[in-house]
Structures are given as C-alpha cells and as structure tokens.
Design a protein around this motif. Structure first.
Motif, PDB file in Angstrom:
ATOM      1  N   ALA A 240       0.941  -1.092   0.101  1.00  0.00           N
ATOM      2  CA  ALA A 240      -0.061  -0.040  -0.093  1.00  0.00           C
ATOM      3  C   ALA A 240       0.716   1.188  -0.009  1.00  0.00           C
ATOM      4  CB  ALA A 240      -1.100   0.056   1.196  1.00  0.00           C
ATOM      5  N   PHE A 241       1.981   1.276   0.724  1.00  0.00           N
ATOM      6  CA  PHE A 241       2.745   2.239   0.709  1.00  0.00           C
ATOM      7  C   PHE A 241       3.599   2.654  -0.504  1.00  0.00           C
ATOM      8  CE2 PHE A 241       6.916   4.235   1.776  1.00  0.00           C
ATOM      9  CZ  PHE A 241       6.673   5.389   2.319  1.00  0.00           C
ATOM     10  N   MET A 242       3.933   1.382  -1.197  1.00  0.00           N
ATOM     11  CA  MET A 242       4.488   1.777  -2.571  1.00  0.00           C
ATOM     12  C   MET A 242       3.426   2.256  -3.396  1.00  0.00           C
ATOM     13  SD  MET A 242       5.568  -1.140  -5.252  1.00  0.00           S
ATOM     14  CE  MET A 242       3.548  -1.675  -5.590  1.00  0.00           C
ATOM     15  N   VAL A 243       2.177   1.754  -3.569  1.00  0.00           N
ATOM     16  CA  VAL A 243       1.227   2.374  -4.322  1.00  0.00           C
ATOM     17  C   VAL A 243       0.911   3.815  -4.105  1.00  0.00           C
ATOM     18  CG1 VAL A 243      -1.304   2.296  -4.791  1.00  0.00           C
ATOM     19  CG2 VAL A 243      -0.067   0.253  -4.922  1.00  0.00           C
ATOM     20  N   SER A 244       1.076   4.085  -2.905  1.00  0.00           N
ATOM     21  CA  SER A 244       1.054   5.429  -2.340  1.00  0.00           C
ATOM     22  C   SER A 244       2.077   6.496  -3.047  1.00  0.00           C
ATOM     23  CB  SER A 244       0.908   5.698  -0.991  1.00  0.00           C
ATOM     24  OG  SER A 244       0.847   7.125  -0.642  1.00  0.00           O
ATOM     25  N   SER A 245       3.124   5.929  -2.838  1.00  0.00           N
ATOM     26  CA  SER A 245       4.464   6.837  -3.585  1.00  0.00           C
ATOM     27  C   SER A 245       4.400   6.912  -5.011  1.00  0.00           C
ATOM     28  CB  SER A 245       5.749   5.979  -2.991  1.00  0.00           C
ATOM     29  OG  SER A 245       5.814   4.985  -3.586  1.00  0.00           O
ATOM     30  N   LEU A 246       3.605   6.036  -5.720  1.00  0.00           N
ATOM     31  CA  LEU A 246       3.368   5.994  -7.119  1.00  0.00           C
ATOM     32  C   LEU A 246       2.234   6.714  -7.787  1.00  0.00           C
ATOM     33  CD1 LEU A 246       3.943   2.135  -7.983  1.00  0.00           C
ATOM     34  CD2 LEU A 246       5.761   3.942  -8.040  1.00  0.00           C
ATOM     35  N   LEU A 247       1.135   6.883  -6.979  1.00  0.00           N
ATOM     36  CA  LEU A 247       0.017   7.993  -7.468  1.00  0.00           C
ATOM     37  C   LEU A 247       0.163   9.087  -6.758  1.00  0.00           C
ATOM     38  CD1 LEU A 247      -2.472   4.802  -7.284  1.00  0.00           C
ATOM     39  CD2 LEU A 247      -1.053   5.696  -9.337  1.00  0.00           C
ATOM     40  N   ARG A 248      -0.483  10.289  -7.577  1.00  0.00           N
ATOM     41  CA  ARG A 248      -0.781  11.376  -6.948  1.00  0.00           C
ATOM     42  C   ARG A 248      -2.326  11.553  -6.203  1.00  0.00           C
ATOM     43  NH1 ARG A 248       2.732  15.070  -9.157  1.00  0.00           N
ATOM     44  NH2 ARG A 248       4.023  14.190 -11.156  1.00  0.00           N
ATOM     45  N   SER A 249      -3.140  10.735  -6.654  1.00  0.00           N
ATOM     46  CA  SER A 249      -4.464  10.741  -5.985  1.00  0.00           C
ATOM     47  C   SER A 249      -4.529   9.737  -4.750  1.00  0.00           C
ATOM     48  CB  SER A 249      -5.486  10.220  -7.172  1.00  0.00           C
ATOM     49  OG  SER A 249      -6.704  10.055  -6.483  1.00  0.00           O
ATOM     50  N   GLN A 250      -4.882  10.505  -3.701  1.00  0.00           N
ATOM     51  CA  GLN A 250      -5.055   9.994  -2.425  1.00  0.00           C
ATOM     52  C   GLN A 250      -6.283   8.891  -2.442  1.00  0.00           C
ATOM     53  OE1 GLN A 250      -5.979  12.646   1.015  1.00  0.00           O
ATOM     54  NE2 GLN A 250      -6.077  11.063   2.359  1.00  0.00           N
ATOM     55  N   ALA A 251      -7.453   9.290  -3.066  1.00  0.00           N
ATOM     56  CA  ALA A 251      -8.381   8.400  -3.214  1.00  0.00           C
ATOM     57  C   ALA A 251      -8.138   7.287  -3.974  1.00  0.00           C
ATOM     58  CB  ALA A 251      -9.730   9.076  -3.716  1.00  0.00           C
ATOM     59  N   LEU A 252      -7.448   7.253  -5.073  1.00  0.00           N
ATOM     60  CA  LEU A 252      -7.045   6.287  -6.000  1.00  0.00           C
ATOM     61  C   LEU A 252      -6.156   5.116  -5.322  1.00  0.00           C
ATOM     62  CD1 LEU A 252      -7.351   4.874  -8.729  1.00  0.00           C
ATOM     63  CD2 LEU A 252      -5.595   6.314  -9.603  1.00  0.00           C
ATOM     64  N   ALA A 253      -5.328   5.941  -4.417  1.00  0.00           N
ATOM     65  CA  ALA A 253      -4.286   5.152  -3.758  1.00  0.00           C
ATOM     66  C   ALA A 253      -5.151   4.204  -2.909  1.00  0.00           C
ATOM     67  CB  ALA A 253      -3.139   6.044  -3.022  1.00  0.00           C
ATOM     68  N   VAL A 254      -5.822   4.826  -1.941  1.00  0.00           N
ATOM     69  CA  VAL A 254      -6.676   4.124  -0.733  1.00  0.00           C
ATOM     70  C   VAL A 254      -7.432   3.002  -1.635  1.00  0.00           C
ATOM     71  CG1 VAL A 254      -8.263   4.247   0.841  1.00  0.00           C
ATOM     72  CG2 VAL A 254      -6.476   5.964   0.815  1.00  0.00           C
ATOM     73  N   GLY A 255      -7.883   3.199  -2.607  1.00  0.00           N
ATOM     74  CA  GLY A 255      -8.806   2.176  -3.301  1.00  0.00           C
ATOM     75  C   GLY A 255      -7.932   1.121  -3.888  1.00  0.00           C
ATOM     76  N   ILE A 256      -6.725   1.378  -4.525  1.00  0.00           N
ATOM     77  CA  ILE A 256      -6.124   0.226  -4.757  1.00  0.00           C
ATOM     78  C   ILE A 256      -5.480  -0.689  -3.696  1.00  0.00           C
ATOM     79  CG2 ILE A 256      -3.834  -0.241  -5.981  1.00  0.00           C
ATOM     80  CD1 ILE A 256      -4.413   2.046  -8.060  1.00  0.00           C
ATOM     81  N   GLY A 257      -5.226   0.115  -2.409  1.00  0.00           N
ATOM     82  CA  GLY A 257      -4.701  -0.482  -1.373  1.00  0.00           C
ATOM     83  C   GLY A 257      -5.984  -1.407  -0.840  1.00  0.00           C
ATOM     84  N   LEU A 258      -7.006  -1.176  -0.849  1.00  0.00           N
ATOM     85  CA  LEU A 258      -8.261  -1.949  -0.127  1.00  0.00           C
ATOM     86  C   LEU A 258      -8.544  -2.947  -1.140  1.00  0.00           C
ATOM     87  CD1 LEU A 258     -10.235   0.841   1.295  1.00  0.00           C
ATOM     88  CD2 LEU A 258      -8.794  -0.568   2.464  1.00  0.00           C
ATOM     89  N   PHE A 259      -8.334  -2.634  -2.735  1.00  0.00           N
ATOM     90  CA  PHE A 259      -8.737  -3.699  -3.706  1.00  0.00           C
ATOM     91  C   PHE A 259      -7.732  -4.917  -3.441  1.00  0.00           C
ATOM     92  CE2 PHE A 259      -7.732  -5.111  -7.925  1.00  0.00           C
ATOM     93  CZ  PHE A 259      -9.164  -5.527  -8.127  1.00  0.00           C
ATOM     94  N   LEU A 260      -6.489  -4.296  -3.297  1.00  0.00           N
ATOM     95  CA  LEU A 260      -5.433  -5.708  -3.134  1.00  0.00           C
ATOM     96  C   LEU A 260      -5.701  -6.378  -2.278  1.00  0.00           C
ATOM     97  CD1 LEU A 260      -2.090  -3.494  -4.334  1.00  0.00           C
ATOM     98  CD2 LEU A 260      -3.352  -5.329  -5.399  1.00  0.00           C
ATOM     99  N   LEU A 261      -6.209  -5.773  -0.891  1.00  0.00           N
ATOM    100  CA  LEU A 261      -6.274  -6.613   0.299  1.00  0.00           C
ATOM    101  C   LEU A 261      -7.420  -7.589   0.091  1.00  0.00           C
ATOM    102  CD1 LEU A 261      -6.024  -6.939   3.290  1.00  0.00           C
ATOM    103  CD2 LEU A 261      -7.545  -5.119   3.913  1.00  0.00           C
TER     104      LEU A 261
END
Length: 273
Positions: A176-197
């Motif tokens: 999730a931290f890696m996704v956050s560092s790659l994306l500019r959008s907070q909503a998209l980063a959180v969405g992808i992190g939860l999706f992966l979980l």
C-alpha cells in the motif's frame, strides 16, 4: 532524520481517522466478546483472544493499509509535497520517515488490539493463564481428522499467530505504501490498497489451490501471502511444495522489489505540477 519522523508522527496524530480506527476496533472487540460469552459461557479471555484474533487483526491490517495508502499520495492531493521537498533533507529520507511512522502506527494498533482483547475478554469472561493447553478449546485438525496441536500452550499458539500476522501486516502495508508513493491521487491510492487486500482474500486462496498442480504459482506473491495469512488466523494448511520458510522467503524478495520501486520512483518523480 529524527525531526522528520517527529514531524510525520505529529501530522498523523492530527488526523481524525488515526484515533477513529482504534475506537472501531474497540467496539468490534466488545461486540465479539459479548457474543462469544453468551454462546460459550465457560470461555476464558485467552481462549477468546485466539478465537477472535482473525477478525480483530484483519481490521488492524485494513486500517494500516488505509493509512499507508494515503501517507504519500495525500501530500500530492493537498499540494503540500513541495513544502516537504524544499526542506534540507534528501527525498529518500523524507520517504523513509513516512514509512517508519506507518509501521509504528501499525505495530501500536496491533499492541492496542491485543491488550484490549485481553482486558475486555477478562472482564466479560475470566482471566486465565497463557500456559494453559488450548487444544481442547481451539483444536486444529489434520486431513485425517487427528488433532495436530495437542498439548500446545496458549502462549505458543498466540506467538505463532502474531509472528505470521506481523509478516502479513508488514508486507501488505508496504504494498500500500508503494502504491501511495507511485500515485498522486489519495482516493485512488486508498482504493487500490483496499482492492489488493480484498482481492488477495479471494484470488490468494485460488492461487494457493493451484500451487499443488502448477508449482510456479507459489512464486506469485498472492499465494505465499495468503498462506501466511491462513497461518496468522490459526488455520494453517499443508500445501505441496510450499512451506512457511519458503513462503516468507518469497515474500521477502517481493518486499525488497516493492520498496526499491517506491524509493526509486519517488527519487525521480516530477513534482512541478
């Protein structure tokens, strides 16, 4: 570096969600403890911990992933990333300080959950020793139907669960931290992190079943991650060609790759917009 960590800690403590997540976990523990007390009156608090850990620790992982998914991307969403980068620190130091604070929060949330489960369970049921044999209250069965944890103490079972959960927590949070560092959008980063979980909870089990037929499936991170999570939940399973040691080793390789991508990308990314 210490001042960076202190600054990131302060920013995290000012977030409403930082304090909301422990309250949600506390409410869930209360509800679960009361429910189990009504169904199994002779259950003690240690046995209760082992029983509801899979649910309470899932919430710990869930909320830690949300925090990790937003910690870097939120700086871009709010436009505060430039204020960070003009400070006399290297980019990798800034990113590392955020990562350390995320892991600290995840670990403290885990400790809080364990303590509250023990105390609430003791108040609602009874306080018991961690040296008790838990094979009668929490038996684990092999494929042949025999009990595999005969004579196992509660301390041993809890230690095993926490060991596997810590590996699962660090790996999931790091993704999730890696996704956050790659994306500019907070909503998209959180969405992808939860999706992966949630996808891993489904696809991981499917991938794990395919390991027996296609050995190369065990090298896809979802299979060893799901394998570790099952052991963290106290539902360990025998998988042909996959052992706890191998699963952890595979996850360690993926961990290094993901963290390298996060730091390399953050070092080179353009923040002019």
């Amino acid at each position: 570096m210490i001042s960076l960590i202190a600054n990131e800690t302060k920013k995290l403590t000012l977030r409403f969600s930082t304090w909301l997540y422990p309250l949600i976990i506390l409410a869930v523990i209360l509800a679960l403890s009361a429910s189990f007390r009504s169904f199994i009156p002779d259950l003690n608090n240690v046995q209760l911990m082992l029983t509801i850990n899979s649910i309470s620790m899932f919430l710990v992982a869930l909320f830690s992933i949300v925090i990790a998914s937003a910690v870097v991307s939120s700086e871009f969403s709010y436009g505060t990333i430039k204020l960070l980068l003009i400070r006399p620190y290297k980019r990798w130091q800034i990113l590392l300080s955020k990562y350390i604070v995320v892991l600290m929060y995840a670990i403290l949330l885990t400790i809080f959950t364990l303590i509250m489960t023990y105390i609430i369970g003791g108040i609602l049921t009874s306080f018991a020793s961690f040296t008790q044999d838990i094979s009668t209250a929490n038996p684990a069965y092999s494929e042949s139907g025999t009990i595999t944890n005969s004579g196992q103490t509660a301390a041993s079972a809890l230690g095993s669960q926490l060991g596997f959960f810590t590996i699962q927590l660090i790996f999931s949070t790091s993704i999730a931290f890696m996704v956050s560092s790659l994306l500019r959008s907070q909503a998209l980063a959180v969405g992808i992190g939860l999706f992966l979980l949630f996808v891993n909870s489904i696809a991981g089990g499917i991938t794990l079943m395919l390991v027996g037929q296609f050995q190369w499936f065990k090298y896809i991170f979802m299979a060893p991650l799901y394998y570790v999570s099952m052991n963290a939940n106290g539902a360990g399973m025998d998988v042909k060609g996959l052992s706890p040691e191998l699963a952890i080793s595979i996850l360690a390789v993926y961990y290094l790759i993901f963290m390298a991508l996060a730091f390399i990308f953050f070092q080179k990314r353009d923040v002019s917009v």
